[in-house]
Design a protein around this motif. Sequence first.
Motif, PDB file in Angstrom:
ATOM      1  N   UNK A 115     -42.713   6.890  48.678  1.00 34.74           N
ATOM      2  CA  UNK A 115     -43.118   5.347  48.131  1.00 34.74           C
ATOM      3  C   UNK A 115     -43.157   5.301  46.461  1.00 34.74           C
ATOM      4  N   UNK A 116     -43.740   6.523  45.948  1.00 41.98           N
ATOM      5  CA  UNK A 116     -43.922   6.429  44.456  1.00 41.98           C
ATOM      6  C   UNK A 116     -42.642   6.684  43.914  1.00 41.98           C
ATOM      7  N   UNK A 117     -41.812   7.447  44.627  1.00 45.08           N
ATOM      8  CA  UNK A 117     -40.549   7.850  44.023  1.00 45.08           C
ATOM      9  C   UNK A 117     -39.612   6.395  43.889  1.00 45.08           C
ATOM     10  N   UNK A 118     -39.818   5.462  44.928  1.00 45.23           N
ATOM     11  CA  UNK A 118     -39.196   4.274  45.002  1.00 45.23           C
ATOM     12  C   UNK A 118     -39.702   3.441  43.958  1.00 45.23           C
ATOM     13  N   UNK A 119     -40.993   3.181  43.934  1.00 45.02           N
ATOM     14  CA  UNK A 119     -41.758   2.350  42.817  1.00 45.02           C
ATOM     15  C   UNK A 119     -41.267   2.942  41.341  1.00 45.02           C
ATOM     16  N   UNK A 120     -40.969   4.128  41.145  1.00 48.44           N
ATOM     17  CA  UNK A 120     -40.669   4.505  39.949  1.00 48.44           C
ATOM     18  C   UNK A 120     -39.138   4.201  39.681  1.00 48.44           C
ATOM     19  N   UNK A 121     -38.398   4.153  40.579  1.00 52.11           N
ATOM     20  CA  UNK A 121     -36.951   3.880  40.532  1.00 52.11           C
ATOM     21  C   UNK A 121     -36.813   2.271  40.256  1.00 52.11           C
ATOM     22  N   UNK A 122     -37.543   1.517  40.799  1.00 45.79           N
ATOM     23  CA  UNK A 122     -37.849   0.124  40.538  1.00 45.79           C
ATOM     24  C   UNK A 122     -38.225  -0.021  39.403  1.00 45.79           C
ATOM     25  N   UNK A 123     -39.306   0.396  38.844  1.00 43.06           N
ATOM     26  CA  UNK A 123     -39.671   0.200  37.348  1.00 43.06           C
ATOM     27  C   UNK A 123     -38.823   0.561  36.151  1.00 43.06           C
ATOM     28  N   UNK A 124     -38.033   1.678  36.715  1.00 43.07           N
ATOM     29  CA  UNK A 124     -36.865   2.122  35.795  1.00 43.07           C
ATOM     30  C   UNK A 124     -35.979   1.075  35.470  1.00 43.07           C
ATOM     31  N   UNK A 125     -35.573   0.231  36.742  1.00 44.11           N
ATOM     32  CA  UNK A 125     -34.500  -0.801  36.622  1.00 44.11           C
ATOM     33  C   UNK A 125     -35.299  -2.053  36.014  1.00 44.11           C
ATOM     34  N   UNK A 126     -36.517  -2.010  35.835  1.00 45.16           N
ATOM     35  CA  UNK A 126     -36.880  -3.406  35.314  1.00 45.16           C
ATOM     36  C   UNK A 126     -37.900  -4.220  35.885  1.00 45.16           C
ATOM     37  N   UNK A 127     -37.824  -3.796  37.367  1.00 45.21           N
ATOM     38  CA  UNK A 127     -38.712  -4.627  38.392  1.00 45.21           C
ATOM     39  C   UNK A 127     -40.158  -4.292  38.210  1.00 45.21           C
ATOM     40  N   UNK A 128     -41.033  -5.369  38.420  1.00 41.38           N
ATOM     41  CA  UNK A 128     -42.375  -5.305  38.547  1.00 41.38           C
ATOM     42  C   UNK A 128     -42.738  -4.923  40.119  1.00 41.38           C
ATOM     43  N   UNK A 129     -43.462  -4.161  40.204  1.00 39.54           N
ATOM     44  CA  UNK A 129     -43.898  -3.650  41.645  1.00 39.54           C
ATOM     45  C   UNK A 129     -45.152  -3.561  42.032  1.00 39.54           C
ATOM     46  N   UNK A 130     -45.505  -4.618  43.137  1.00 43.90           N
ATOM     47  CA  UNK A 130     -46.926  -4.619  43.638  1.00 43.90           C
ATOM     48  C   UNK A 130     -46.742  -4.104  45.050  1.00 43.90           C
ATOM     49  N   UNK A 131     -47.732  -2.945  45.102  1.00 45.13           N
ATOM     50  CA  UNK A 131     -47.965  -2.148  46.373  1.00 45.13           C
ATOM     51  C   UNK A 131     -49.213  -2.867  47.086  1.00 45.13           C
ATOM     52  N   UNK A 132     -48.998  -3.683  48.133  1.00 44.76           N
ATOM     53  CA  UNK A 132     -50.332  -4.483  48.769  1.00 44.76           C
ATOM     54  C   UNK A 132     -50.450  -3.840  50.186  1.00 44.76           C
ATOM     55  N   UNK A 133     -51.792  -3.308  50.483  1.00 45.79           N
ATOM     56  CA  UNK A 133     -52.077  -2.858  51.779  1.00 45.79           C
ATOM     57  C   UNK A 133     -52.387  -3.870  52.893  1.00 45.79           C
TER      58      UNK A 133
END
Length: 124
Positions: A69-87
């Motif tokens: 999950x953290x790898x994916x979030x990191x890759x998204x942020x590197x591409x300019x996405x804003x990521x919210x992980x909501x439980x």
Amino acid sequence: MLRQRSLCDGGSQSGLETLVRLFLIRQRIRVRSQVRVAGVGHVDLVVGDRLVLELDGEEFHTGLAFEEDRRRDFALVQQGYLVLRITYRMIMQDWQRVADGILALVRRDEHRWRASRVRPTPGR
């Protein structure tokens, strides 16, 4: 019946996705389910152009799943996405705060690409 059918999304992976997606549709906010992003795979929801909502179910993410999950979030942020992980718990027990937070980001146009926040070219 046709209006209800237009609310259906066969790509939805969970009830949480459906709840959040329908809320956004009622707010007249563009949202897409299970969007494929290069280097990441599918993400749960994309609001507008760049706000990614990853909705984590009731199961607790630990070990390799947590790391992935953290790898994916990191890759998204590197591409300019804003990521919210909501439980699950956030959605079911604190929905108003979550909804208000998403709407605040949308009101600030954080869900859109802008010249100062242009999506990078893959490979850069």
